[in-house]
Design a protein around this motif. Structure first.
Motif, PDB file in Angstrom:
ATOM      1  N   GLU A  39       0.826  -1.205   0.000  1.00  0.00           N
ATOM      2  CA  GLU A  39       0.000   0.000   0.000  1.00  0.00           C
ATOM      3  C   GLU A  39       0.861   1.256   0.000  1.00  0.00           C
ATOM      4  O   GLU A  39       0.584   2.209  -0.728  1.00  0.00           O
ATOM      5  N   GLU A  40       1.917   1.251   0.819  1.00  0.00           N
ATOM      6  CA  GLU A  40       2.811   2.413   0.877  1.00  0.00           C
ATOM      7  C   GLU A  40       3.495   2.623  -0.464  1.00  0.00           C
ATOM      8  O   GLU A  40       3.628   3.753  -0.934  1.00  0.00           O
ATOM      9  N   GLU A  79       1.019   4.126  -2.825  1.00  0.00           N
ATOM     10  CA  GLU A  79       0.809   5.541  -2.513  1.00  0.00           C
ATOM     11  C   GLU A  79       1.990   6.374  -2.998  1.00  0.00           C
ATOM     12  O   GLU A  79       1.804   7.465  -3.561  1.00  0.00           O
ATOM     13  N   GLU A  97       1.890   9.381  -5.703  1.00  0.00           N
ATOM     14  CA  GLU A  97       2.410  10.717  -5.400  1.00  0.00           C
ATOM     15  C   GLU A  97       3.450  11.133  -6.433  1.00  0.00           C
ATOM     16  O   GLU A  97       3.476  12.283  -6.881  1.00  0.00           O
TER      17      GLU A  97
END
Length: 93
Positions: A75-76, A79, A83
């Motif tokens: 998930e990180e 993300e 970004e």
């Protein structure tokens, strides 16, 4: 009644054997009474369970935690990619 064989760490085995000899009782009786004393109240039992769970997680729990860490990392990463894409779009504009 004969319970399962238990291996004691050397430093404690000798100490407990000496206590058993001093009181003219069997080593198993000393270990049994030690457990009775240590786990005689619910709070002590719960503290031991918490320690045991942290020190030696139950089967399946390690896999669950690893899966959760892997999902979190994925998930990180997702993300971070989003970004980065947003930032690159902003820089183009």
């Amino acid at each position: 009644m004969v319970g399962p064989p238990v291996s004691l760490p050397a430093k404690w085995e000798q100490f407990l054997k000496n206590l058993a000899d001093d009181h003219d009782i069997d080593l198993n009786a000393v270990v049994s009474q030690l457990c009775e004393w240590a786990f005689s109240d619910p709070e002590s039992k719960e503290q031991f369970r918490i320690w045991l769970d942290e020190a030696y997680p139950a089967e399946g729990k390690v896999e669950e935690e690893a899966r959760a860490v892997g999902e979190e990392a994925a998930e990180e990463e997702e993300e971070n990619e989003e970004e980065s894409e947003e930032e690159s779009h902003e820089h183009r504009d």
